[in-house]
Scaffold this motif. Structure first.
Motif, short mmCIF file in Angstrom:
data_model
loop_
_atom_site.label_atom_id
_atom_site.label_comp_id
_atom_site.label_asym_id
_atom_site.label_seq_id
_atom_site.Cartn_x
_atom_site.Cartn_y
_atom_site.Cartn_z
N SER A 242 -24.10 1.31 19.19
CA SER A 242 -22.52 0.87 18.52
C SER A 242 -21.91 0.25 17.46
CB SER A 242 -22.02 -0.92 19.41
OG SER A 242 -21.19 -0.60 19.01
N MET A 243 -22.98 -0.14 16.31
CA MET A 243 -22.76 0.11 14.68
C MET A 243 -22.66 1.25 14.33
SD MET A 243 -22.00 -2.06 14.36
CE MET A 243 -21.62 -2.53 12.98
N SER A 244 -23.90 2.85 14.56
CA SER A 244 -24.01 3.89 14.10
C SER A 244 -22.31 4.67 14.95
CB SER A 244 -24.99 4.35 14.39
OG SER A 244 -26.48 3.50 14.34
N LYS A 245 -22.29 4.41 15.54
CA LYS A 245 -20.91 5.56 16.48
C LYS A 245 -19.88 4.67 15.49
CE LYS A 245 -21.64 5.66 20.80
NZ LYS A 245 -20.91 5.76 21.92
N ARG A 246 -19.55 3.04 14.48
CA ARG A 246 -18.45 2.38 13.80
C ARG A 246 -18.74 3.43 12.04
NH1 ARG A 246 -15.30 -1.48 16.18
NH2 ARG A 246 -15.96 -1.47 18.14
N ILE A 247 -19.95 3.36 12.42
CA ILE A 247 -20.31 3.46 10.16
C ILE A 247 -19.58 5.29 10.65
CG2 ILE A 247 -22.27 3.80 9.03
CD1 ILE A 247 -23.04 1.53 9.79
N LYS A 248 -19.74 6.12 11.35
CA LYS A 248 -19.47 6.85 11.59
C LYS A 248 -18.02 7.34 10.81
CE LYS A 248 -23.44 8.84 13.32
NZ LYS A 248 -24.23 9.91 14.51
N LYS A 249 -17.57 6.56 11.87
CA LYS A 249 -15.56 6.88 11.91
C LYS A 249 -15.07 6.26 10.74
CE LYS A 249 -15.29 5.79 16.83
NZ LYS A 249 -14.40 5.35 17.61
N LEU A 250 -16.26 5.96 9.53
CA LEU A 250 -15.60 4.95 8.04
C LEU A 250 -14.96 6.16 7.47
CD1 LEU A 250 -17.55 1.70 7.59
CD2 LEU A 250 -15.89 1.92 8.28
N PRO A 251 -14.39 5.84 6.13
CA PRO A 251 -13.81 7.25 5.51
C PRO A 251 -14.90 7.00 4.98
CG PRO A 251 -12.88 5.27 5.28
CD PRO A 251 -13.45 4.93 6.47
N GLU A 252 -15.07 8.06 3.78
CA GLU A 252 -15.98 8.81 2.56
C GLU A 252 -15.69 6.81 1.31
OE1 GLU A 252 -18.98 10.78 2.84
OE2 GLU A 252 -18.88 10.87 4.48
N SER A 253 -15.21 7.04 1.14
CA SER A 253 -14.41 5.84 0.16
C SER A 253 -13.76 5.17 1.07
CB SER A 253 -14.08 6.66 -1.37
OG SER A 253 -14.03 5.84 -2.05
N PHE A 254 -13.65 4.14 0.36
CA PHE A 254 -11.97 2.74 0.33
C PHE A 254 -11.52 3.04 -0.92
CE2 PHE A 254 -15.72 1.00 3.40
CZ PHE A 254 -14.52 1.35 4.22
N GLU A 255 -11.68 3.57 -2.08
CA GLU A 255 -10.54 3.97 -3.07
C GLU A 255 -9.44 4.36 -2.50
OE1 GLU A 255 -12.85 6.31 -5.65
OE2 GLU A 255 -14.41 4.86 -6.60
N ARG A 256 -8.09 3.15 -3.42
CA ARG A 256 -6.81 3.78 -3.19
C ARG A 256 -6.68 4.88 -4.03
NH1 ARG A 256 -5.21 0.49 0.63
NH2 ARG A 256 -6.13 -1.05 0.88
N THR A 257 -5.72 5.52 -3.46
CA THR A 257 -4.43 6.67 -4.66
C THR A 257 -3.88 5.62 -5.53
OG1 THR A 257 -3.21 7.31 -2.64
CG2 THR A 257 -5.63 8.66 -3.08
N ALA A 258 -3.17 6.60 -6.09
CA ALA A 258 -2.29 5.39 -6.48
C ALA A 258 -1.08 5.46 -5.90
CB ALA A 258 -1.99 6.80 -8.61
N GLY A 259 -0.69 6.45 -5.60
CA GLY A 259 0.77 6.11 -4.42
C GLY A 259 1.08 4.85 -3.27
N GLU A 260 -0.44 4.94 -2.95
CA GLU A 260 -0.62 4.06 -1.75
C GLU A 260 -1.06 2.35 -2.03
OE1 GLU A 260 -4.28 3.98 1.25
OE2 GLU A 260 -3.82 5.28 -0.66
N LYS A 261 0.03 2.04 -0.83
CA LYS A 261 0.46 0.49 -1.90
C LYS A 261 -0.73 0.24 -0.77
CE LYS A 261 5.77 0.75 -0.83
NZ LYS A 261 6.34 0.56 -0.08
N GLN A 262 -0.64 -0.88 -0.94
CA GLN A 262 -2.05 -2.55 -0.23
C GLN A 262 -0.93 -2.87 0.62
OE1 GLN A 262 -3.44 -4.94 -3.39
NE2 GLN A 262 -4.98 -5.12 -2.23
N PRO A 263 -1.80 -3.16 1.41
CA PRO A 263 -1.39 -3.84 3.02
C PRO A 263 -1.10 -5.81 2.82
CG PRO A 263 -3.09 -2.68 3.93
CD PRO A 263 -2.53 -2.61 1.82
N GLY A 264 -0.04 -6.11 2.99
CA GLY A 264 0.73 -7.12 2.52
C GLY A 264 0.62 -7.47 1.06
N SER A 265 1.05 -6.49 0.54
CA SER A 265 1.18 -6.39 -1.28
C SER A 265 3.07 -7.28 -1.45
CB SER A 265 1.47 -5.42 -2.84
OG SER A 265 1.87 -4.09 -1.51
N ASP A 266 2.95 -7.35 -2.29
CA ASP A 266 4.62 -8.31 -2.73
C ASP A 266 5.86 -7.10 -2.69
OD1 ASP A 266 3.79 -11.06 -2.94
OD2 ASP A 266 3.25 -9.98 -5.76
N GLU A 267 5.87 -5.93 -2.82
CA GLU A 267 6.48 -5.19 -2.59
C GLU A 267 6.43 -4.51 -1.20
OE1 GLU A 267 4.56 -1.05 -4.34
OE2 GLU A 267 4.74 -2.21 -6.62
#
Length: 85
Positions: free
Chosen positions: A55-80
Motif C-alpha cells: 500500500s505504501m509503495s503505491k502511495r509513494i509512486k503517486k507523489l510528485p518528484e519534488s515538493f518545491e513551489r514555483t514562484a507564482g504558486e500560492k501556499q495553502p492557508g497563506s494570508d493572501e
C-alpha cells in the motif's frame, strides 16, 4: 579461635569438587503448547506487513518528484488566500 588442620593446597580443594549440571527447567503439562498460536500470530504479522508495504509503495509512486513551489504558486492557508475570502 583458629584451628589449623594442616597445609591444604587450594587448587586441590577446588579440583576435588565435581562439576554439577544445573537442574533442568520445570516443564508442566502446558509446556510447548503455545508454539502453534505463536506461529499463527507471526504469519498474520507477516501478511499485514506485506500488505502495508504494498500500500505504501503505491502511495509513494503517486507523489510528485519534488515538493518545491514555483514562484507564482500560492501556499495553502497563506494570508493572501484568507484576505480574498
Amino acid at each position: 579461635m583458629l584451628v589449623q588442620l594442616g597445609a591444604v593446597d587450594p587448587a586441590a580443594a577446588v579440583a576435588a569438587v565435581p562439576a554439577q549440571d544445573p537442574p533442568p527447567p520445570p516443564q508442566g503439562e502446558d509446556f510447548g503448547k503455545a508454539s502453534p498460536v505463536a506461529l499463527v500470530v507471526v504469519i498474520l504479522l507477516a501478511i499485514a506487513t506485506a500488505v502495508l508495504i504494498r500500500s505504501m509503495s503505491k502511495r509513494i509512486k503517486k507523489l510528485p518528484e519534488s515538493f518545491e513551489r514555483t514562484a507564482g504558486e500560492k501556499q495553502p492557508g497563506s494570508d493572501e488566500e484568507r484576505s480574498s475570502s
